[in-house]
Scaffold this motif. Sequence first.
Motif, PDB file in Angstrom:
ATOM      1  N   ASP A   1       0.926  -1.322   0.164  1.00  0.00           N
ATOM      2  CA  ASP A   1       0.138  -0.096   0.097  1.00  0.00           C
ATOM      3  C   ASP A   1       0.924   1.201  -0.192  1.00  0.00           C
ATOM      4  O   ASP A   1       0.529   2.128  -0.733  1.00  0.00           O
ATOM      5  N   ASP A   2       1.955   1.271   0.800  1.00  0.00           N
ATOM      6  CA  ASP A   2       2.558   2.545   1.069  1.00  0.00           C
ATOM      7  C   ASP A   2       3.398   2.936  -0.531  1.00  0.00           C
ATOM      8  O   ASP A   2       3.588   4.005  -0.666  1.00  0.00           O
ATOM      9  N   GLU A   3       3.882   1.864  -1.421  1.00  0.00           N
ATOM     10  CA  GLU A   3       4.285   2.027  -2.560  1.00  0.00           C
ATOM     11  C   GLU A   3       3.171   2.129  -3.533  1.00  0.00           C
ATOM     12  O   GLU A   3       3.629   2.726  -4.753  1.00  0.00           O
ATOM     13  N   ASN A   4       2.009   1.464  -3.533  1.00  0.00           N
ATOM     14  CA  ASN A   4       1.076   1.246  -4.682  1.00  0.00           C
ATOM     15  C   ASN A   4       1.687   0.479  -5.600  1.00  0.00           C
ATOM     16  O   ASN A   4       1.341   0.820  -6.694  1.00  0.00           O
ATOM     17  N   LEU A   5       2.494  -0.527  -5.298  1.00  0.00           N
ATOM     18  CA  LEU A   5       3.309  -1.418  -6.234  1.00  0.00           C
ATOM     19  C   LEU A   5       2.971  -2.744  -5.783  1.00  0.00           C
ATOM     20  O   LEU A   5       2.953  -2.993  -4.792  1.00  0.00           O
ATOM     21  N   LEU A   6       3.301  -3.783  -6.874  1.00  0.00           N
ATOM     22  CA  LEU A   6       3.335  -5.069  -6.806  1.00  0.00           C
ATOM     23  C   LEU A   6       4.881  -5.444  -6.641  1.00  0.00           C
ATOM     24  O   LEU A   6       5.678  -5.442  -7.343  1.00  0.00           O
ATOM     25  N   VAL A   7       5.366  -5.880  -5.256  1.00  0.00           N
ATOM     26  CA  VAL A   7       6.828  -6.449  -5.193  1.00  0.00           C
ATOM     27  C   VAL A   7       6.926  -7.869  -4.936  1.00  0.00           C
ATOM     28  O   VAL A   7       6.029  -8.387  -4.356  1.00  0.00           O
ATOM     29  N   CYS A   8       7.933  -8.165  -5.800  1.00  0.00           N
ATOM     30  CA  CYS A   8       8.300  -9.779  -5.553  1.00  0.00           C
ATOM     31  C   CYS A   8       9.108  -9.875  -4.201  1.00  0.00           C
ATOM     32  O   CYS A   8       9.979  -9.344  -3.717  1.00  0.00           O
ATOM     33  N   VAL A   9       8.325 -10.836  -3.597  1.00  0.00           N
ATOM     34  CA  VAL A   9       8.802 -11.316  -2.319  1.00  0.00           C
ATOM     35  C   VAL A   9       9.390 -12.755  -2.246  1.00  0.00           C
ATOM     36  O   VAL A   9      10.077 -13.203  -1.273  1.00  0.00           O
ATOM     37  N   ALA A  10       9.127 -13.503  -3.268  1.00  0.00           N
ATOM     38  CA  ALA A  10       9.700 -14.917  -3.667  1.00  0.00           C
ATOM     39  C   ALA A  10       9.772 -15.138  -4.964  1.00  0.00           C
ATOM     40  O   ALA A  10       8.811 -14.710  -5.791  1.00  0.00           O
ATOM     41  N   CYS A  11      11.070 -15.937  -5.333  1.00  0.00           N
ATOM     42  CA  CYS A  11      11.057 -16.316  -6.668  1.00  0.00           C
ATOM     43  C   CYS A  11      11.852 -17.442  -6.857  1.00  0.00           C
ATOM     44  O   CYS A  11      12.905 -17.484  -6.310  1.00  0.00           O
ATOM     45  N   TYR A  12      11.684 -18.236  -7.928  1.00  0.00           N
ATOM     46  CA  TYR A  12      12.350 -19.265  -8.430  1.00  0.00           C
ATOM     47  C   TYR A  12      12.511 -19.274 -10.134  1.00  0.00           C
ATOM     48  O   TYR A  12      11.534 -18.753 -10.713  1.00  0.00           O
TER      49      TYR A  12
ATOM     50  N   ARG B   1      18.193 -14.222  -8.196  1.00  0.00           N
ATOM     51  CA  ARG B   1      19.093 -13.204  -7.107  1.00  0.00           C
ATOM     52  C   ARG B   1      19.045 -11.720  -7.674  1.00  0.00           C
ATOM     53  O   ARG B   1      19.676 -10.951  -6.878  1.00  0.00           O
ATOM     54  N   GLU B   2      18.714 -11.705  -8.835  1.00  0.00           N
ATOM     55  CA  GLU B   2      18.756 -10.321  -9.568  1.00  0.00           C
ATOM     56  C   GLU B   2      17.655  -9.455  -8.938  1.00  0.00           C
ATOM     57  O   GLU B   2      16.772 -10.011  -8.340  1.00  0.00           O
ATOM     58  N   LYS B   3      17.797  -8.095  -9.225  1.00  0.00           N
ATOM     59  CA  LYS B   3      16.810  -7.070  -8.685  1.00  0.00           C
ATOM     60  C   LYS B   3      15.501  -7.459  -9.414  1.00  0.00           C
ATOM     61  O   LYS B   3      15.588  -7.424 -10.531  1.00  0.00           O
ATOM     62  N   HIS B   4      14.545  -7.426  -8.898  1.00  0.00           N
ATOM     63  CA  HIS B   4      13.207  -7.733  -9.430  1.00  0.00           C
ATOM     64  C   HIS B   4      12.588  -6.350  -9.822  1.00  0.00           C
ATOM     65  O   HIS B   4      12.489  -5.400  -9.193  1.00  0.00           O
ATOM     66  N   ARG B   5      11.739  -6.336 -10.860  1.00  0.00           N
ATOM     67  CA  ARG B   5      11.014  -5.221 -11.210  1.00  0.00           C
ATOM     68  C   ARG B   5       9.778  -5.210 -10.470  1.00  0.00           C
ATOM     69  O   ARG B   5       8.869  -6.235  -9.783  1.00  0.00           O
ATOM     70  N   LYS B   6       9.355  -3.869 -10.253  1.00  0.00           N
ATOM     71  CA  LYS B   6       8.184  -3.842  -9.339  1.00  0.00           C
ATOM     72  C   LYS B   6       6.997  -3.069 -10.573  1.00  0.00           C
ATOM     73  O   LYS B   6       7.275  -2.575 -11.351  1.00  0.00           O
ATOM     74  N   TRP B   7       5.558  -3.600 -10.205  1.00  0.00           N
ATOM     75  CA  TRP B   7       4.794  -3.480 -11.295  1.00  0.00           C
ATOM     76  C   TRP B   7       3.724  -2.714 -10.435  1.00  0.00           C
ATOM     77  O   TRP B   7       3.218  -2.927  -9.458  1.00  0.00           O
ATOM     78  N   LYS B   8       3.276  -1.760 -11.276  1.00  0.00           N
ATOM     79  CA  LYS B   8       1.835  -0.764 -11.037  1.00  0.00           C
ATOM     80  C   LYS B   8       0.719  -1.608 -11.471  1.00  0.00           C
ATOM     81  O   LYS B   8       0.662  -2.471 -12.121  1.00  0.00           O
ATOM     82  N   VAL B   9      -0.216  -1.093 -10.634  1.00  0.00           N
ATOM     83  CA  VAL B   9      -1.529  -1.820 -10.943  1.00  0.00           C
ATOM     84  C   VAL B   9      -2.128  -1.570 -12.366  1.00  0.00           C
ATOM     85  O   VAL B   9      -2.072  -0.482 -12.524  1.00  0.00           O
ATOM     86  N   GLY B  10      -2.525  -2.722 -12.895  1.00  0.00           N
ATOM     87  CA  GLY B  10      -2.718  -2.666 -14.242  1.00  0.00           C
ATOM     88  C   GLY B  10      -1.684  -2.727 -15.233  1.00  0.00           C
ATOM     89  O   GLY B  10      -1.809  -2.833 -16.441  1.00  0.00           O
ATOM     90  N   GLU B  11      -0.205  -2.742 -14.928  1.00  0.00           N
ATOM     91  CA  GLU B  11       0.883  -2.719 -15.791  1.00  0.00           C
ATOM     92  C   GLU B  11       1.147  -4.231 -15.706  1.00  0.00           C
ATOM     93  O   GLU B  11       1.567  -5.199 -14.971  1.00  0.00           O
TER      94      GLU B  11
END
Length: 323
Positions: free
Chosen positions: A171-182, A190-200
């Motif tokens: 909520d604080d960023e209004n973004l979808l953040v990757c919290v776990a990845c395979y 281990r690379e930096k993951h992209r953050k996604w806006k709602v609808g993107e």
Amino acid sequence: MTRSNDYLFDWIRPLAKTLKILRLVFTGLGVVLIAVGQVWMDYDKSWQADWSNLIFWMGVLAVCFTGVLLVFFERDSVSVLLDLKGSEELVVQQQDYISYLSKRESILLTWQTVTKLLSELLDQALTEPEISREKQEMMMLSTVEILADYKLTLLQIADEYCNISIYEYRDDENLLVCVACYRSRPSDAREKHRKWKVGEGHVGKAFELQRELICGDASAPDVKPWISASPENFDENDDVRYVSLAALPIAVSAEEPIGVLIVTSSEAMRFANSGEDHGDEDEQEARRLAAAALQDFAAQIAQIMSVCTSRAVEPSEESADER
């Protein structure tokens, strides 16, 4: 163990021999009687002439009887070959069906296994009075690792590039953040993951629409523009890595998603929705089962995330406890 139809065959075998003997006897008898009848017709003796017609027609009847036996109990080679071909086709169909049932059983058993493992993870979260951010990350990582362990049996994803990720809405960023990845290549995870806006992109679209997005070929002209990343999130490898994908909202309540489960493959047609008709019916059914299983897993992940959030320990509290 003796099958019931074995008794029938035990009765048919001696009957077949009897029929062969009858054909030989009546054929020979018919030929002899016809010949005798024809010869006696020319004799001067009255009794031979009187019996000649009867003997002749008895011979004809014997030959006709043999013909009837041949019609009803003897099959020509063409009919036998046609029936053999039909039997072979039936065997192939049965083998295909058995293969389909075996594959379906394998998917369902894997579905059950993963469901049980996720339930155990949920039980583990429920036993924790407080869950730190590090503990949450470990649970989410365990979740994607469970899905990755069974990706071959469940999703038919083998050696191709695969991505399994869990995104959480902040909520604080209004973004979808990757919290776990395979990912198939561990260094990519281990690379930096992209953050996604709602609808993107497919991540934001699934979250915005509050429904699953199942795509067999993301490179299709009518699909690609709709789920493509924005220029600032664009990656030139997307077209190669993310060909088929499943994006499923993570939500305890359907109207309030808290994240998105992402599974992608570099091969087309690993997933399918109800309207997809690529491949034969067995392949379509297997893909639909996989998509349904992922929906079930997303619901379980929602429960785990919800428990983790409700029992989360703020960083400041963690620091105070350490002091």
